[in-house]
Design a protein around this motif. Structure first.
Motif, PDB file in Angstrom:
ATOM      1  N   ARG A  18      85.231 -51.531  61.518  1.00  0.00           N
ATOM      2  CA  ARG A  18      85.432 -50.513  60.461  1.00  0.00           C
ATOM      3  C   ARG A  18      86.921 -50.244  60.236  1.00  0.00           C
ATOM      4  O   ARG A  18      87.357 -50.082  59.096  1.00  0.00           O
ATOM      5  CB  ARG A  18      84.719 -49.219  60.821  1.00  0.00           C
ATOM      6  CG  ARG A  18      83.237 -49.238  60.545  1.00  0.00           C
ATOM      7  CD  ARG A  18      82.643 -47.873  60.838  1.00  0.00           C
ATOM      8  NE  ARG A  18      83.301 -46.861  60.020  1.00  0.00           N
ATOM      9  CZ  ARG A  18      82.792 -46.317  58.935  1.00  0.00           C
ATOM     10  NH1 ARG A  18      81.603 -46.682  58.517  1.00  0.00           N
ATOM     11  NH2 ARG A  18      83.450 -45.402  58.268  1.00  0.00           N
ATOM     12  N   GLU A  19      87.698 -50.197  61.307  1.00  0.00           N
ATOM     13  CA  GLU A  19      89.138 -49.945  61.193  1.00  0.00           C
ATOM     14  C   GLU A  19      89.832 -51.015  60.354  1.00  0.00           C
ATOM     15  O   GLU A  19      90.805 -50.735  59.670  1.00  0.00           O
ATOM     16  CB  GLU A  19      89.792 -49.921  62.577  1.00  0.00           C
ATOM     17  CG  GLU A  19      89.501 -48.707  63.397  1.00  0.00           C
ATOM     18  CD  GLU A  19      90.095 -48.800  64.791  1.00  0.00           C
ATOM     19  OE1 GLU A  19      91.059 -49.589  64.993  1.00  0.00           O
ATOM     20  OE2 GLU A  19      89.600 -48.108  65.677  1.00  0.00           O
ATOM     21  N   HIS A  20      89.338 -52.235  60.430  1.00  0.00           N
ATOM     22  CA  HIS A  20      89.995 -53.348  59.742  1.00  0.00           C
ATOM     23  C   HIS A  20      89.458 -53.597  58.334  1.00  0.00           C
ATOM     24  O   HIS A  20      90.036 -54.396  57.598  1.00  0.00           O
ATOM     25  CB  HIS A  20      89.881 -54.623  60.575  1.00  0.00           C
ATOM     26  CG  HIS A  20      90.751 -54.597  61.782  1.00  0.00           C
ATOM     27  ND1 HIS A  20      92.091 -54.898  61.742  1.00  0.00           N
ATOM     28  CD2 HIS A  20      90.484 -54.265  63.070  1.00  0.00           C
ATOM     29  CE1 HIS A  20      92.617 -54.762  62.952  1.00  0.00           C
ATOM     30  NE2 HIS A  20      91.660 -54.385  63.780  1.00  0.00           N
ATOM     31  N   ILE A  26      83.614 -55.946  52.958  1.00  0.00           N
ATOM     32  CA  ILE A  26      82.268 -56.380  53.346  1.00  0.00           C
ATOM     33  C   ILE A  26      82.344 -56.964  54.753  1.00  0.00           C
ATOM     34  O   ILE A  26      83.268 -57.712  55.086  1.00  0.00           O
ATOM     35  CB  ILE A  26      81.730 -57.431  52.356  1.00  0.00           C
ATOM     36  CG1 ILE A  26      81.526 -56.805  50.982  1.00  0.00           C
ATOM     37  CG2 ILE A  26      80.427 -58.039  52.867  1.00  0.00           C
ATOM     38  CD1 ILE A  26      81.132 -57.801  49.911  1.00  0.00           C
ATOM     39  N   PHE A  27      81.369 -56.619  55.561  1.00  0.00           N
ATOM     40  CA  PHE A  27      81.240 -57.131  56.925  1.00  0.00           C
ATOM     41  C   PHE A  27      79.971 -57.978  56.963  1.00  0.00           C
ATOM     42  O   PHE A  27      78.889 -57.502  56.636  1.00  0.00           O
ATOM     43  CB  PHE A  27      81.150 -55.949  57.895  1.00  0.00           C
ATOM     44  CG  PHE A  27      80.831 -56.299  59.319  1.00  0.00           C
ATOM     45  CD1 PHE A  27      81.439 -57.370  59.962  1.00  0.00           C
ATOM     46  CD2 PHE A  27      79.936 -55.524  60.035  1.00  0.00           C
ATOM     47  CE1 PHE A  27      81.152 -57.661  61.284  1.00  0.00           C
ATOM     48  CE2 PHE A  27      79.644 -55.801  61.358  1.00  0.00           C
ATOM     49  CZ  PHE A  27      80.249 -56.870  61.987  1.00  0.00           C
ATOM     50  N   GLN A 115      76.240 -49.759  55.898  1.00  0.00           N
ATOM     51  CA  GLN A 115      75.042 -49.845  55.061  1.00  0.00           C
ATOM     52  C   GLN A 115      74.741 -51.327  54.870  1.00  0.00           C
ATOM     53  O   GLN A 115      75.589 -52.084  54.392  1.00  0.00           O
ATOM     54  CB  GLN A 115      75.296 -49.192  53.700  1.00  0.00           C
ATOM     55  CG  GLN A 115      74.150 -49.346  52.744  1.00  0.00           C
ATOM     56  CD  GLN A 115      74.496 -48.848  51.345  1.00  0.00           C
ATOM     57  OE1 GLN A 115      75.647 -48.531  51.057  1.00  0.00           O
ATOM     58  NE2 GLN A 115      73.508 -48.799  50.498  1.00  0.00           N
ATOM     59  N   VAL A 116      73.538 -51.743  55.256  1.00  0.00           N
ATOM     60  CA  VAL A 116      73.130 -53.135  55.077  1.00  0.00           C
ATOM     61  C   VAL A 116      72.715 -53.304  53.623  1.00  0.00           C
ATOM     62  O   VAL A 116      71.755 -52.682  53.170  1.00  0.00           O
ATOM     63  CB  VAL A 116      71.991 -53.518  56.050  1.00  0.00           C
ATOM     64  CG1 VAL A 116      71.522 -54.940  55.785  1.00  0.00           C
ATOM     65  CG2 VAL A 116      72.454 -53.368  57.497  1.00  0.00           C
ATOM     66  N   GLY A 128      70.805 -62.813  59.074  1.00  0.00           N
ATOM     67  CA  GLY A 128      72.131 -62.548  58.521  1.00  0.00           C
ATOM     68  C   GLY A 128      72.167 -61.176  57.879  1.00  0.00           C
ATOM     69  O   GLY A 128      71.199 -60.750  57.235  1.00  0.00           O
ATOM     70  N   TYR A 129      73.272 -60.466  58.067  1.00  0.00           N
ATOM     71  CA  TYR A 129      73.441 -59.117  57.517  1.00  0.00           C
ATOM     72  C   TYR A 129      74.724 -59.077  56.712  1.00  0.00           C
ATOM     73  O   TYR A 129      75.772 -59.550  57.158  1.00  0.00           O
ATOM     74  CB  TYR A 129      73.531 -58.081  58.642  1.00  0.00           C
ATOM     75  CG  TYR A 129      72.323 -58.041  59.538  1.00  0.00           C
ATOM     76  CD1 TYR A 129      71.231 -57.241  59.235  1.00  0.00           C
ATOM     77  CD2 TYR A 129      72.284 -58.819  60.690  1.00  0.00           C
ATOM     78  CE1 TYR A 129      70.117 -57.215  60.057  1.00  0.00           C
ATOM     79  CE2 TYR A 129      71.169 -58.794  61.520  1.00  0.00           C
ATOM     80  CZ  TYR A 129      70.087 -57.999  61.198  1.00  0.00           C
ATOM     81  OH  TYR A 129      68.995 -57.983  62.013  1.00  0.00           O
ATOM     82  N   VAL A 130      74.650 -58.498  55.518  1.00  0.00           N
ATOM     83  CA  VAL A 130      75.817 -58.235  54.691  1.00  0.00           C
ATOM     84  C   VAL A 130      75.914 -56.710  54.612  1.00  0.00           C
ATOM     85  O   VAL A 130      74.972 -56.041  54.190  1.00  0.00           O
ATOM     86  CB  VAL A 130      75.677 -58.846  53.286  1.00  0.00           C
ATOM     87  CG1 VAL A 130      76.898 -58.503  52.426  1.00  0.00           C
ATOM     88  CG2 VAL A 130      75.455 -60.350  53.359  1.00  0.00           C
ATOM     89  N   CYS A 131      77.054 -56.169  55.061  1.00  0.00           N
ATOM     90  CA  CYS A 131      77.202 -54.723  55.196  1.00  0.00           C
ATOM     91  C   CYS A 131      78.448 -54.205  54.471  1.00  0.00           C
ATOM     92  O   CYS A 131      79.420 -54.933  54.330  1.00  0.00           O
ATOM     93  CB  CYS A 131      77.342 -54.331  56.674  1.00  0.00           C
ATOM     94  SG  CYS A 131      76.108 -55.004  57.760  1.00  0.00           S
TER      95      CYS A 131
END
Length: 134
Positions: A18-20, A26-27, A115-116, A128-131
């Protein structure tokens, strides 16, 4: 993510992500789905293979154990050289992986402010997750 074995380690990892992230960042990650057969534990033998570095004939034993309390799967591989000068002592390699079940992963991500927005279950043995940040 599986190399972080407990909730504080997982939380620290997700906080660092989250910091980066930029506000619109998007994570994306994938998580191996725990295999019930592996969770039961097993031992298997590889009768022989050639070391890719020097061609030496080797044997390997792979032992898998699962601790349901910590949800950590431990894979211990013992490699024994069957010829050459280094034949004596076996090499022992240990891999420890936290097993995260899909619903647990969703809760973990949500709890740490993600949030996914997409979930991909067609990838075989991974999800796989896109957050985005919530």
């Amino acid at each position: 993510i599986a190399h972080h074995h407990d909730l504080p380690q997982l939380g620290a990892f997700l906080a660092r992500v989250r910091e980066h992230l930029r506000p619109e960042g998007i994570f994306v990650l994938d998580v191996l789905v725990p295999d019930p057969a592996l969770l039961q534990g097993t031992t298997s033998e590889v009768p022989w293979f050639r070391d890719p570095a020097d061609g030496t004939v080797c044997r390997a034993t792979e032992h898998i154990e699962y601790d349901p309390l910590t949800q950590v799967l431990t894979v211990t591989t013992t490699v024994r050289r069957m010829e050459g000068e280094e034949r004596g002592e076996p090499e022992v390699l240990v891999l420890r992986l936290r097993q995260l079940f899909p619903q647990e992963t969703l809760l973990l991500l949500h709890h740490h402010g993600f949030q996914v927005v997409q979930q991909h279950t067609e990838l075989g043995d991974v999800v796989g997750y896109v957050c985005r940040t919530a």
